[in-house]
Design an enzyme around this catalytic site. Structure first.
Site, short mmCIF file in Angstrom:
data_model
loop_
_atom_site.label_atom_id
_atom_site.label_comp_id
_atom_site.label_asym_id
_atom_site.label_seq_id
_atom_site.Cartn_x
_atom_site.Cartn_y
_atom_site.Cartn_z
N MET A 21 10.50 25.14 1.47
CA MET A 21 9.78 24.34 0.48
C MET A 21 10.71 23.54 -0.43
O MET A 21 10.47 22.36 -0.69
CB MET A 21 8.88 25.24 -0.37
CG MET A 21 8.04 24.47 -1.37
SD MET A 21 6.95 25.52 -2.34
CE MET A 21 5.80 26.09 -1.10
N ARG A 48 -10.97 0.30 14.74
CA ARG A 48 -10.79 1.13 13.56
C ARG A 48 -11.62 0.59 12.41
O ARG A 48 -12.52 1.27 11.91
CB ARG A 48 -9.29 1.19 13.20
CG ARG A 48 -8.91 2.20 12.17
CD ARG A 48 -7.41 2.27 11.99
NE ARG A 48 -6.82 1.01 11.53
CZ ARG A 48 -5.54 0.85 11.25
NH1 ARG A 48 -4.69 1.86 11.44
NH2 ARG A 48 -5.08 -0.30 10.82
N LYS A 86 0.84 -1.19 0.00
CA LYS A 86 0.00 0.00 0.00
C LYS A 86 0.88 1.25 0.00
O LYS A 86 2.11 1.17 0.16
CB LYS A 86 -0.92 0.00 1.21
CG LYS A 86 -0.21 0.04 2.55
CD LYS A 86 -1.19 -0.03 3.70
CE LYS A 86 -0.46 0.03 5.05
NZ LYS A 86 -1.40 0.02 6.19
N TYR A 89 14.23 31.17 7.01
CA TYR A 89 13.06 31.97 7.33
C TYR A 89 12.97 32.25 8.83
O TYR A 89 13.24 31.38 9.66
CB TYR A 89 11.79 31.25 6.89
CG TYR A 89 11.55 31.29 5.40
CD1 TYR A 89 11.31 32.49 4.75
CD2 TYR A 89 11.54 30.12 4.66
CE1 TYR A 89 11.09 32.53 3.38
CE2 TYR A 89 11.32 30.14 3.29
CZ TYR A 89 11.09 31.36 2.66
OH TYR A 89 10.87 31.38 1.30
#
Length: 364
Positions: free
Chosen positions: A306, A138, A41, A258
């Protein structure tokens, strides 16, 4: 990664299919089950279903698990003859799509069983798995529900060929919940003696109480440690490198990144990598992440942005600090679990979040 081998993006992800196959073989030996499947998966945990499934098939794996119908369709193309189970059941009205692709839904509610059985009555028997919840809360039928339905004719019409449950904390040594789950699962197995059974995940493969007919490892196949706190018995499958774009010297008091979250405490040398959170490398690694340059672990300086990461490479050998030189973000001692801890998460998230912009290189 070298200056003589230009790439279309700053990051290169190398996936070792031989290691993947060796890990499956090792887990099959450890599990001592009649059959060992593979969970592929999340695009084979970020490694690519289209390449991972054929490699595992060639090693002898005949059963695969995915999460969604779309993944099942991709897996069917990659492994045309395999048994493929779709873990997340199936949305209403999609039974025919499953049947057309010869995919096996993992049925986790009475409604899902009823819909699959009705479609079997209308168009011929196709197999499915039955998921029983033994503690995750779940997905899956509760143990009392599964026991109550065992004699219902609908269950025979559903074409069930596998009984399964999902372990909550098999990686935690001596967790009493694991023993409770195994005991509850045995109760249900006794009510469905004609079905093969599957309980063991990657960590469960190492627990005798969780062994059944079919083991279904996932994370460990791709190099994750199935036994945290102990040495990792798995071979590393993924390696992530990025090229240095620029090297600069800064004085004490200079800031980087940043919001100026990093400040040089003395003269430092910085290197910028062409890779960031848009590539799936977590921003939460800010202040804790590392990369290996010239055999030296170099800490991140400033925020992961980013498309770029800044390293403090002051301790790295001078001769490797050049434009185009490689820095290793997964590999060279920085395994998946270490990278996950440095990001405040787990190796699973690192692995499955690997971005699509990397140049992907497969080795076998």
């Amino acid at each position: 990664m070298t200056e003589s081998h230009p790439i279309g993006h700053g990051g290169r992800l190398t996936i070792d299919l031989a290691a993947l196959r060796a890990n499956w073989r090792h887990l099959a030996d450890v599990a001592e089950c009649p059959e060992t499947a593979a969970v592929i998966k999340a695009d084979a945990y970020g490694c690519g279903i289209a390449r991972a499934a054929p490699a595992l098939w060639a090693e002898g794996c005949r059963t695969f698990f995915v999460a969604h119908l779309s993944e099942g369709l991709t897996a069917r193309k990659a492994a045309p003859e395999a048994a493929i189970y779709v873990l997340n059941g199936f949305p209403p009205g999609t039974a025919q799509a499953y049947r057309d692709a010869d995919l096996r839904p993992v049925l986790g509610s009475r409604e899902e069983v009823a819909e699959w059985a009705a479609r079997n009555r209308a168009g011929g028997m196709r197999p499915a798995a039955l998921h029983v919840d033994t503690g995750m809360n779940r997905l899956g039928l509760s143990v009392p529900e599964a026991l109550a339905l065992a004699s219902d004719p609908m269950m025979a019409e559903a074409g069930l060929d596998l009984l399964m449950s999902h372990l909550v904390s098999a990686e935690v040594e001596h967790d009493p919940l694991t023993d409770h789950q195994a005991s509850e699962f045995d109760r249900v197995r006794a009510a469905y003696p004609h079905l093969r059974a599957s309980l063991a995940n990657s960590s469960g493969d190492f627990l005798a109480s969780c062994r059944a007919d079919l083991a279904r490892p996932g994370y460990a196949l791709y190099g994750g440690n199935p036994r945290p706190g102990r040495g990792n018995p798995m071979r590393p499958v993924v390696r992530l490198e990025a090229g240095i774009l620029q090297v600069r010297d800064v004085d004490a008091g200079a800031t980087a990144g940043y919001n100026a979250r990093w400040t040089a405490r003395g003269p430092r040398r910085l290197a910028t990598l062409s890779l960031g959170y848009a590539d799936g490398y977590p921003r939460s690694s800010t202040g804790r992440g590392e990369a290996v340059v010239g055999g030296v672990r170099c800490p991140f300086a400033g925020n992961v942005s980013m498309d770029l990461i800044i390293l403090d490479v002051t301790g790295a050998p001078e001769e490797v600090l050049r434009r185009g030189a490689p820095a290793t973000l997964i590999g060279d001692g920085l395994d998946l679990d270490t990278v996950g801890r440095n990001a405040g998460t787990i190796g699973y998230e690192i692995l499955t979040g690997l971005g699509r912009r990397y140049e992907r290189v497969y080795r076998d």
